[in-house]
Structure formats: structure tokens, C-alpha cells
Design a protein around this motif. Sequence first.
Motif, PDB file in Angstrom:
ATOM      1  N   MET A   1       1.013  -1.091   0.129  1.00 11.75           N
ATOM      2  CA  MET A   1       0.001   0.134  -0.056  1.00 11.75           C
ATOM      3  C   MET A   1       0.909   1.375   0.050  1.00 11.75           C
ATOM      4  N   PHE A   2       0.460   2.337  -0.645  1.00 12.23           N
ATOM      5  CA  PHE A   2       1.125   3.594  -0.641  1.00 12.23           C
ATOM      6  C   PHE A   2      -0.021   4.324  -0.135  1.00 12.23           C
ATOM      7  N   ILE A   3       0.144   5.065   0.956  1.00  9.27           N
ATOM      8  CA  ILE A   3      -0.821   6.013   1.615  1.00  9.27           C
ATOM      9  C   ILE A   3      -0.503   7.372   1.829  1.00  9.27           C
ATOM     10  N   CYS A   4      -1.298   8.219   1.161  1.00  9.80           N
ATOM     11  CA  CYS A   4      -1.095   9.885   1.319  1.00  9.80           C
ATOM     12  C   CYS A   4      -1.601  10.218   2.731  1.00  9.80           C
ATOM     13  N   ASP A   5      -0.763  10.706   3.853  1.00 13.81           N
ATOM     14  CA  ASP A   5      -1.209  11.009   4.926  1.00 13.81           C
ATOM     15  C   ASP A   5      -0.944  12.665   5.134  1.00 13.81           C
ATOM     16  N   ARG A   6      -2.192  13.274   4.711  1.00 10.72           N
ATOM     17  CA  ARG A   6      -2.190  14.823   4.357  1.00 10.72           C
ATOM     18  C   ARG A   6      -1.648  15.473   5.746  1.00 10.72           C
ATOM     19  N   ASP A   7      -2.363  15.176   6.865  1.00 12.17           N
ATOM     20  CA  ASP A   7      -2.194  16.161   8.010  1.00 12.17           C
ATOM     21  C   ASP A   7      -0.666  16.093   8.418  1.00 12.17           C
ATOM     22  N   ILE A   8      -0.051  14.932   8.435  1.00  8.68           N
ATOM     23  CA  ILE A   8       1.551  14.984   8.777  1.00  8.68           C
ATOM     24  C   ILE A   8       2.245  15.170   7.538  1.00  8.68           C
ATOM     25  N   MET A   9       1.908  15.315   6.495  1.00 11.38           N
ATOM     26  CA  MET A   9       2.609  15.803   4.992  1.00 11.38           C
ATOM     27  C   MET A   9       3.579  14.589   4.843  1.00 11.38           C
ATOM     28  N   GLN A  10       2.993  13.417   4.652  1.00 15.35           N
ATOM     29  CA  GLN A  10       3.978  12.114   4.326  1.00 15.35           C
ATOM     30  C   GLN A  10       3.228  11.470   3.242  1.00 15.35           C
ATOM     31  N   VAL A  11       4.029  10.700   2.601  1.00 11.61           N
ATOM     32  CA  VAL A  11       3.408   9.574   1.773  1.00 11.61           C
ATOM     33  C   VAL A  11       4.259   8.260   2.380  1.00 11.61           C
ATOM     34  N   LYS A  12       3.591   7.137   2.844  1.00 10.63           N
ATOM     35  CA  LYS A  12       4.118   5.877   3.392  1.00 10.63           C
ATOM     36  C   LYS A  12       3.816   4.845   2.560  1.00 10.63           C
ATOM     37  N   ARG A  13       4.820   3.826   2.458  1.00  9.53           N
ATOM     38  CA  ARG A  13       4.606   2.615   1.890  1.00  9.53           C
ATOM     39  C   ARG A  13       4.634   1.554   3.148  1.00  9.53           C
ATOM     40  N   TRP A  14       3.522   0.735   2.773  1.00  9.05           N
ATOM     41  CA  TRP A  14       3.165  -0.100   3.838  1.00  9.05           C
ATOM     42  C   TRP A  14       3.176  -1.543   3.045  1.00  9.05           C
ATOM     43  N   PHE A  15       3.928  -2.421   3.353  1.00  2.09           N
ATOM     44  CA  PHE A  15       4.013  -3.666   2.921  1.00  2.09           C
ATOM     45  C   PHE A  15       3.052  -4.705   3.327  1.00  2.09           C
ATOM     46  N   LYS A  16       2.665  -5.541   2.533  1.00  2.00           N
ATOM     47  CA  LYS A  16       1.513  -6.595   2.900  1.00  2.00           C
ATOM     48  C   LYS A  16       1.900  -7.228   4.304  1.00  2.00           C
ATOM     49  N   ASP A  17       0.982  -7.377   5.277  1.00  2.00           N
ATOM     50  CA  ASP A  17       1.158  -7.971   6.341  1.00  2.00           C
ATOM     51  C   ASP A  17       2.102  -7.250   7.359  1.00  2.00           C
ATOM     52  N   ALA A  18       2.431  -5.966   7.025  1.00  2.00           N
ATOM     53  CA  ALA A  18       3.449  -5.376   7.945  1.00  2.00           C
ATOM     54  C   ALA A  18       2.711  -4.667   9.211  1.00  2.00           C
ATOM     55  N   SER A  19       3.622  -4.496  10.319  1.00  2.00           N
ATOM     56  CA  SER A  19       2.695  -3.838  11.357  1.00  2.00           C
ATOM     57  C   SER A  19       3.069  -2.492  11.308  1.00  2.00           C
ATOM     58  N   HIS A  20       3.951  -1.973  10.380  1.00  2.00           N
ATOM     59  CA  HIS A  20       4.247  -0.440  10.328  1.00  2.00           C
ATOM     60  C   HIS A  20       4.448  -0.302   8.996  1.00  2.00           C
ATOM     61  N   GLY A  21       4.580   1.051   8.518  1.00  2.00           N
ATOM     62  CA  GLY A  21       4.750   1.476   7.263  1.00  2.00           C
ATOM     63  C   GLY A  21       6.247   2.268   7.420  1.00  2.00           C
ATOM     64  N   GLU A  22       6.731   2.612   6.070  1.00  2.00           N
ATOM     65  CA  GLU A  22       8.010   3.393   5.947  1.00  2.00           C
ATOM     66  C   GLU A  22       7.665   4.743   5.456  1.00  2.00           C
ATOM     67  N   ILE A  23       8.245   5.877   5.733  1.00  2.00           N
ATOM     68  CA  ILE A  23       8.219   7.060   5.149  1.00  2.00           C
ATOM     69  C   ILE A  23       8.868   7.175   3.900  1.00  2.00           C
ATOM     70  N   LEU A  24       8.181   7.120   2.606  1.00  2.00           N
ATOM     71  CA  LEU A  24       8.779   7.740   1.404  1.00  2.00           C
ATOM     72  C   LEU A  24       9.047   8.856   1.058  1.00  2.00           C
ATOM     73  N   ILE A  25       8.346   9.775   1.488  1.00  2.00           N
ATOM     74  CA  ILE A  25       8.339  11.266   1.223  1.00  2.00           C
ATOM     75  C   ILE A  25       7.846  12.040   2.348  1.00  2.00           C
ATOM     76  N   ALA A  26       8.630  12.798   2.996  1.00  2.00           N
ATOM     77  CA  ALA A  26       8.119  13.931   4.048  1.00  2.00           C
ATOM     78  C   ALA A  26       8.025  15.236   3.519  1.00  2.00           C
ATOM     79  N   ASN A  27       7.220  15.896   4.357  1.00  2.00           N
ATOM     80  CA  ASN A  27       7.128  17.499   3.805  1.00  2.00           C
ATOM     81  C   ASN A  27       6.627  17.750   2.751  1.00  2.00           C
ATOM     82  N   ILE A  28       5.535  16.893   2.221  1.00  2.00           N
ATOM     83  CA  ILE A  28       4.864  17.223   0.925  1.00  2.00           C
ATOM     84  C   ILE A  28       3.062  17.069   1.123  1.00  2.00           C
ATOM     85  N   SER A  29       2.585  18.133   0.680  1.00  2.00           N
ATOM     86  CA  SER A  29       1.120  18.219   0.715  1.00  2.00           C
ATOM     87  C   SER A  29       0.370  17.416  -0.008  1.00  2.00           C
TER      88      SER A  29
END
Length: 176
Positions: free
Chosen positions: A45-73
Motif C-alpha cells: 500500500m502507498f498511503i497519502c497522509d495529508r495532515d502529517i505531510m507524508q507518503v508512506k509505503r506499507w508492505f503487505k502484512d507489516a505492522s508499520h509503514g515506512e516514510i517514502l516522502i516527508a514534507n509534502i502536501s
Amino acid sequence: MNYVFEWFKLGASSGRVVAGGHEEGNQTNQLTYVTKVIVDKNGTMFICDRDIMQVKRWFKDASHGEILIANISCWGLAIDNKETLYISDFEQHLVITWPGGQVVAGGNGEGHALNQLSEPNHIFVDQDQSVFVTDFHNNRVTKWPTGAKVGIVVAGGNGQGDDLNQLNGIKYSKIM
């Protein structure tokens, strides 16, 4: 919304949380205000999290994601048939790719000229890698063929309204 939910099959009455589900926050296992989720062919999954200005990548069945891009609206996401991710940045008035950060739409400041966007949000990429952008304040949808420096108006562009050549309220609609 601080979680992404998965439904198992059509008509299911329950599902499971597949991302987030913890308090709102900016940790890699938290989400705040999700505006778009897309899933690639591997279930990532790729997730746009607008309020914290991040795009996260979340691998299938993972317990957390990773920040791909920070400081992006970010508002919108799309992925093409070559697995390139496209992200709309509504404060910078452009659409970029990941990886690479190449500007593929807008990038010339906010405005109404055909080389500009004004709060781009939803995006779609076709099989030829043309990028379609809902351009909120310009009340239009533009198409940006690969390598284009200007967009082509494909819908609206004649002010906000209800006439057949106008759009009204495209921020919360989707283009497919």
C-alpha cells in the motif's frame, strides 16, 4: 481516519485493519488524515497522509509503514504500469514521481496558465503514462502527456458552474 481497513469479499460485514489502527500520530505505525490509498500488484500500500505531510509505503502484512516522502502536501496518488508512483502536492501546485521526484504536471507556481495548477488533488495515469489531474481552483481536469510542459484541458476550464462546459466541486470527486 487513522487506519486503513480491508474487506474480505463483496458484502462482507467485517474486515481487518491493515494499516494504522493506533492513535493518530506521525510514527510509522500511525496515520492521521488519509486522503488516498493505492495498492500495487504485490499488495504493498502507498498511503497519502495529508495532515502529517507524508507518503508512506506499507508492505503487505507489516505492522508499520515506512516514510517514502516527508514534507509534502499530498492529496492524490496513482501508480502506472511500470510501478512508478505519482503524487499530487496541492501546496506546491504540481505532480511528481517517485522514485526520482520528477515534475510531470505543473511546477510553475500556482496559476491558471496551461503550465500551472492550482491545488491539484486526484490524479490518474493511463497506459501511455499520460497524467490526468483534477485542478481544484481552476475547475478543470488537465491531461499531461509524457514529457509535456503544458497540460491540455479535457474537462471544464470555463469557470466554476453547472453548465456542460464547467466543473463544480472537483476536489472531492474522483477521476478513474
